[in-house]
Scaffold this motif. Structure first.
Motif, PDB file in Angstrom:
ATOM      1  N   ALA A  18      11.754  -4.458  -8.934  1.00 46.36           N
ATOM      2  CA  ALA A  18      10.988  -3.589  -7.772  1.00 46.36           C
ATOM      3  C   ALA A  18      10.909  -2.109  -8.201  1.00 46.36           C
ATOM      4  CB  ALA A  18      11.413  -3.681  -6.354  1.00 46.36           C
ATOM      5  N   THR A  19       9.606  -1.841  -8.084  1.00 52.09           N
ATOM      6  CA  THR A  19       9.086  -0.348  -8.182  1.00 52.09           C
ATOM      7  C   THR A  19       8.855   0.427  -6.881  1.00 52.09           C
ATOM      8  OG1 THR A  19       8.362  -0.575 -10.284  1.00 52.09           O
ATOM      9  CG2 THR A  19       7.830   1.647  -9.426  1.00 52.09           C
ATOM     10  N   TRP A  20       9.847   1.282  -6.355  1.00 49.32           N
ATOM     11  CA  TRP A  20       9.849   1.728  -5.249  1.00 49.32           C
ATOM     12  C   TRP A  20       9.213   3.048  -5.011  1.00 49.32           C
ATOM     13  CZ3 TRP A  20      11.419  -1.001  -0.945  1.00 49.32           C
ATOM     14  CH2 TRP A  20      12.334  -2.307  -1.355  1.00 49.32           C
ATOM     15  N   PHE A  21       8.277   3.136  -4.095  1.00 47.41           N
ATOM     16  CA  PHE A  21       7.491   4.397  -3.734  1.00 47.41           C
ATOM     17  C   PHE A  21       7.660   5.173  -2.382  1.00 47.41           C
ATOM     18  CE2 PHE A  21       5.223   1.779  -6.912  1.00 47.41           C
ATOM     19  CZ  PHE A  21       4.872   2.593  -7.878  1.00 47.41           C
ATOM     20  N   LYS A  22       7.633   6.254  -2.426  1.00 46.33           N
ATOM     21  CA  LYS A  22       7.740   7.153  -1.140  1.00 46.33           C
ATOM     22  C   LYS A  22       6.279   7.861  -0.979  1.00 46.33           C
ATOM     23  CE  LYS A  22      11.696   9.406  -0.765  1.00 46.33           C
ATOM     24  NZ  LYS A  22      12.636  10.412  -0.719  1.00 46.33           N
ATOM     25  N   SER A  23       6.038   7.875   0.250  1.00 44.51           N
ATOM     26  CA  SER A  23       4.805   8.591   0.558  1.00 44.51           C
ATOM     27  C   SER A  23       4.543  10.353   0.050  1.00 44.51           C
ATOM     28  CB  SER A  23       4.712   8.722   1.804  1.00 44.51           C
ATOM     29  OG  SER A  23       3.635   9.546   2.534  1.00 44.51           O
ATOM     30  N   ALA A  64      -1.509  -7.878   4.620  1.00 41.75           N
ATOM     31  CA  ALA A  64      -2.209  -7.493   5.720  1.00 41.75           C
ATOM     32  C   ALA A  64      -1.744  -6.825   6.895  1.00 41.75           C
ATOM     33  CB  ALA A  64      -2.761  -8.875   6.122  1.00 41.75           C
ATOM     34  N   VAL A  65      -0.294  -7.122   7.294  1.00 40.14           N
ATOM     35  CA  VAL A  65       0.312  -6.608   8.412  1.00 40.14           C
ATOM     36  C   VAL A  65       0.867  -5.042   7.692  1.00 40.14           C
ATOM     37  CG1 VAL A  65       2.468  -6.689   9.478  1.00 40.14           C
ATOM     38  CG2 VAL A  65       1.199  -8.736   9.116  1.00 40.14           C
ATOM     39  N   PHE A  66       1.091  -4.826   6.714  1.00 41.76           N
ATOM     40  CA  PHE A  66       1.489  -3.729   6.127  1.00 41.76           C
ATOM     41  C   PHE A  66       0.233  -2.662   6.123  1.00 41.76           C
ATOM     42  CE2 PHE A  66       2.499  -0.277   2.969  1.00 41.76           C
ATOM     43  CZ  PHE A  66       3.618  -0.016   3.877  1.00 41.76           C
ATOM     44  N   ALA A  67      -0.821  -3.148   5.779  1.00 45.18           N
ATOM     45  CA  ALA A  67      -2.205  -2.570   5.843  1.00 45.18           C
ATOM     46  C   ALA A  67      -2.503  -1.998   7.123  1.00 45.18           C
ATOM     47  CB  ALA A  67      -3.141  -3.342   5.149  1.00 45.18           C
ATOM     48  N   GLY A  68      -2.319  -2.887   8.332  1.00 44.92           N
ATOM     49  CA  GLY A  68      -2.655  -2.654   9.614  1.00 44.92           C
ATOM     50  C   GLY A  68      -1.724  -1.308  10.257  1.00 44.92           C
ATOM     51  N   PHE A  69      -0.437  -1.535   9.602  1.00 45.47           N
ATOM     52  CA  PHE A  69       0.744  -0.483   9.765  1.00 45.47           C
ATOM     53  C   PHE A  69       0.315   1.023   9.319  1.00 45.47           C
ATOM     54  CE2 PHE A  69       4.054   1.974   8.327  1.00 45.47           C
ATOM     55  CZ  PHE A  69       4.528   2.345   9.434  1.00 45.47           C
ATOM     56  N   THR A  70      -0.358   0.925   8.146  1.00 43.14           N
ATOM     57  CA  THR A  70      -0.727   2.115   7.394  1.00 43.14           C
ATOM     58  C   THR A  70      -1.831   2.767   7.983  1.00 43.14           C
ATOM     59  OG1 THR A  70      -1.731   1.048   5.449  1.00 43.14           O
ATOM     60  CG2 THR A  70       0.709   1.635   5.271  1.00 43.14           C
ATOM     61  N   ALA A  71      -2.717   1.799   8.413  1.00 45.61           N
ATOM     62  CA  ALA A  71      -3.905   2.291   9.331  1.00 45.61           C
ATOM     63  C   ALA A  71      -3.766   2.906  10.408  1.00 45.61           C
ATOM     64  CB  ALA A  71      -4.888   1.166   9.379  1.00 45.61           C
ATOM     65  N   ALA A  73      -0.639   4.255  11.282  1.00 45.73           N
ATOM     66  CA  ALA A  73       0.258   5.466  11.264  1.00 45.73           C
ATOM     67  C   ALA A  73      -0.733   6.615  10.804  1.00 45.73           C
ATOM     68  CB  ALA A  73       0.910   5.260  10.046  1.00 45.73           C
ATOM     69  N   ALA A  74      -1.744   6.552   9.882  1.00 44.32           N
ATOM     70  CA  ALA A  74      -2.732   7.358   9.612  1.00 44.32           C
ATOM     71  C   ALA A  74      -3.544   8.038  10.674  1.00 44.32           C
ATOM     72  CB  ALA A  74      -3.579   6.950   8.168  1.00 44.32           C
ATOM     73  N   ASP A  75      -3.634   7.446  11.589  1.00 44.35           N
ATOM     74  CA  ASP A  75      -4.475   7.912  12.907  1.00 44.35           C
ATOM     75  C   ASP A  75      -3.464   8.291  13.970  1.00 44.35           C
ATOM     76  OD1 ASP A  75      -7.054   7.302  11.566  1.00 44.35           O
ATOM     77  OD2 ASP A  75      -7.118   5.304  12.630  1.00 44.35           O
ATOM     78  N   PHE A  76      -2.190   8.019  13.845  1.00 43.67           N
ATOM     79  CA  PHE A  76      -1.235   8.448  14.830  1.00 43.67           C
ATOM     80  C   PHE A  76      -0.842  10.035  14.669  1.00 43.67           C
ATOM     81  CE2 PHE A  76       2.786   8.778  16.556  1.00 43.67           C
ATOM     82  CZ  PHE A  76       2.832   8.042  17.960  1.00 43.67           C
ATOM     83  N   GLU A  77      -0.724  10.567  16.004  1.00 45.30           N
ATOM     84  CA  GLU A  77      -0.618  11.888  15.841  1.00 45.30           C
ATOM     85  C   GLU A  77       0.767  12.071  16.811  1.00 45.30           C
ATOM     86  OE1 GLU A  77      -3.574  14.933  16.842  1.00 45.30           O
ATOM     87  OE2 GLU A  77      -5.029  13.568  16.055  1.00 45.30           O
TER      88      GLU A  77
END
Length: 78
Positions: A18-23, A64-71, A73-77
């Motif tokens: 697995a290739t791991w990525f950090k934001s 699809a669940v991860f995509a919903g989470f990232t969407a 998180a992107a809008d969360f303040e």
């Protein structure tokens, strides 16, 4: 998801190759996660782990669940 996702105890070390990525938004603080795109594998999922414990536990999320989470998180303040 496949039967792999039902594994009770999955270690990030079990996900060899697995290739791991950090934001790119990560500032190195204590609240970071890393993800690995496993959609092209038999897992057909996104793996998530704690960046401070790379050999510790990991969990799998349907893409699809991860995509919903990232969407969210992107809008969360904070």
């Amino acid at each position: 998801m496949t039967e792999h996702s039902r594994t009770a105890h999955l270690s990030a070390g079990d996900l060899t190759g697995a290739t791991w990525f950090k934001s790119s938004h990560s500032d190195g603080a204590a609240q970071c996660i890393e993800v690995a795109d496993l959609r092209a594998t038999s897992y057909r999922a996104v793996a998530v782990r704690d960046s401070k414990d790379p050999n510790g536990p990991a969990f799998l999320v349907e893409p699809a669940v991860f995509a919903g989470f990232t969407a969210f998180a992107a809008d969360f303040e904070v």
